[in-house]
Design a protein around this motif. Structure first.
Motif, PDB file in Angstrom:
ATOM      1  N   ASP A 161      39.396  39.568  39.766  1.00 18.18           N
ATOM      2  CA  ASP A 161      38.573  38.363  39.711  1.00 18.18           C
ATOM      3  C   ASP A 161      37.202  38.603  40.351  1.00 18.18           C
ATOM      4  O   ASP A 161      36.174  38.174  39.836  1.00 18.18           O
ATOM      5  N   LEU A 162      37.189  39.340  41.465  1.00 20.16           N
ATOM      6  CA  LEU A 162      35.928  39.643  42.147  1.00 20.16           C
ATOM      7  C   LEU A 162      34.992  40.424  41.228  1.00 20.16           C
ATOM      8  O   LEU A 162      33.806  40.105  41.100  1.00 20.16           O
ATOM      9  N   HIS A 163      35.531  41.452  40.576  1.00 15.98           N
ATOM     10  CA  HIS A 163      34.714  42.280  39.701  1.00 15.98           C
ATOM     11  C   HIS A 163      34.265  41.527  38.459  1.00 15.98           C
ATOM     12  O   HIS A 163      33.168  41.764  37.946  1.00 15.98           O
ATOM     13  N   THR A 164      35.109  40.631  37.977  1.00 15.05           N
ATOM     14  CA  THR A 164      34.741  39.855  36.805  1.00 15.05           C
ATOM     15  C   THR A 164      33.624  38.869  37.129  1.00 15.05           C
ATOM     16  O   THR A 164      32.652  38.733  36.381  1.00 15.05           O
ATOM     17  N   LYS A 165      33.766  38.191  38.259  1.00 22.49           N
ATOM     18  CA  LYS A 165      32.788  37.170  38.639  1.00 22.49           C
ATOM     19  C   LYS A 165      31.493  37.793  39.149  1.00 22.49           C
ATOM     20  O   LYS A 165      30.405  37.283  38.911  1.00 22.49           O
ATOM     21  N   TYR A 166      31.627  38.916  39.856  1.00 20.12           N
ATOM     22  CA  TYR A 166      30.458  39.541  40.487  1.00 20.12           C
ATOM     23  C   TYR A 166      30.436  41.027  40.146  1.00 20.12           C
ATOM     24  O   TYR A 166      30.940  41.866  40.895  1.00 20.12           O
ATOM     25  N   PRO A 167      29.877  41.392  38.998  1.00 14.81           N
ATOM     26  CA  PRO A 167      29.870  42.795  38.565  1.00 14.81           C
ATOM     27  C   PRO A 167      29.211  43.735  39.571  1.00 14.81           C
ATOM     28  O   PRO A 167      29.479  44.932  39.564  1.00 14.81           O
ATOM     29  N   GLN A 168      28.352  43.181  40.468  1.00 15.86           N
ATOM     30  CA  GLN A 168      27.696  44.026  41.480  1.00 15.86           C
ATOM     31  C   GLN A 168      28.706  44.707  42.396  1.00 15.86           C
ATOM     32  O   GLN A 168      28.382  45.706  43.051  1.00 15.86           O
ATOM     33  N   THR A 169      29.921  44.171  42.461  1.00 16.29           N
ATOM     34  CA  THR A 169      30.918  44.723  43.380  1.00 16.29           C
ATOM     35  C   THR A 169      31.750  45.843  42.764  1.00 16.29           C
ATOM     36  O   THR A 169      32.628  46.398  43.429  1.00 16.29           O
TER      37      THR A 169
END
Length: 229
Positions: free
Chosen positions: A23-31
């Protein structure tokens, strides 16, 4: 990382997720290139370069700052920075892909962007070093400095690369516009391989990295420790 921080602060949600990392990578590709691990309670640490933030599982709270374990008195943030500090295989550092500035028995490599203000600050400090060969690895960060790639190429193609590099970073003298084969893509690939995400970044002969515009005294101190090993 500031863009990531502000994005997280401004758009964080309260819905809990079963798969935090996805979910983190989907919402915030910078991560996607960050190191994400469970830190404490329901918080995860997100480490990208020298930046560390913490965010909880339901994205409702973000911590940007020093987190201290009160039982041990140890800074969890500093420990994460040290554990994730990039270390480069010295065999991957090639003098042929660098601009040599200065001459000496000791060597350091520096990832540097000619339009980076901190790189300019560091360049002045590098001039204070004694008995050191400095190998500048041009690393233009075009997302921040759109003209840095062409400037780096023009400097590389100059008849006297060291003079052109110092001339631009220290005195703002623009190099003549020349194009030629250059190592910019190789340097970018090397930086990406070892997660060097910003400039300047100083690489020592043991592969250790110090990010940022540190004073000449700090570089000398690090060089001295390498001699003692």
């Amino acid at each position: 990382m500031r863009a990531l921080l502000f994005a997280l602060i401004l758009t964080c949600c309260t819905q809990a997720r079963a798969d935090f990392l996805q979910d983190l990578h989907t919402k915030y590709p910078q991560t996607k290139d960050a190191v994400v691990k469970k830190a404490f309670g329901d918080f995860y640490s997100v480490v990208r370069g020298n930046e560390v933030i913490y965010i909880n599982e339901d994205f409702s709270v973000l911590i940007n700052g020093d987190v201290v374990d009160l039982k041990s008195g140890r800074s969890l943030t500093n420990s994460l920075r040290e554990a994730n500090r990039p270390k480069i295989n010295p065999a991957d550092l090639h003098e042929s892909d660098a601009i040599q500035v200065g001459s000496g028995a000791r060597r350091i490599f520096v990832f540097s962007d000619p339009d980076c203000p901190f790189c300019r600050q560091l360049q002045g400090e590098l001039g204070k070093l004694q008995n050191v060969s400095v190998y500048m690895l041009p690393l233009p960060l075009t997302s921040l400095h759109p003209n840095a790639a062409s400037l780096s190429e023009h400097i590389w193609c100059a008849g006297d690369r060291a003079a052109a590099w110092n001339g631009y970073l220290l005195r703002g003298v623009k190099p003549a516009e020349k194009n030629c084969a250059n190592p910019l893509q190789r340097n970018a690939a090397l930086a990406a391989k070892y997660r060097v995400l910003g400039t300047p970044a100083i690489v020592f002969e043991d592969g250790s990295v110090i990010p940022g515009a540190v004073p000449a005294s700090a570089i000398e101190a690090r060089l001295a420790t390498l001699v003692k090993k």
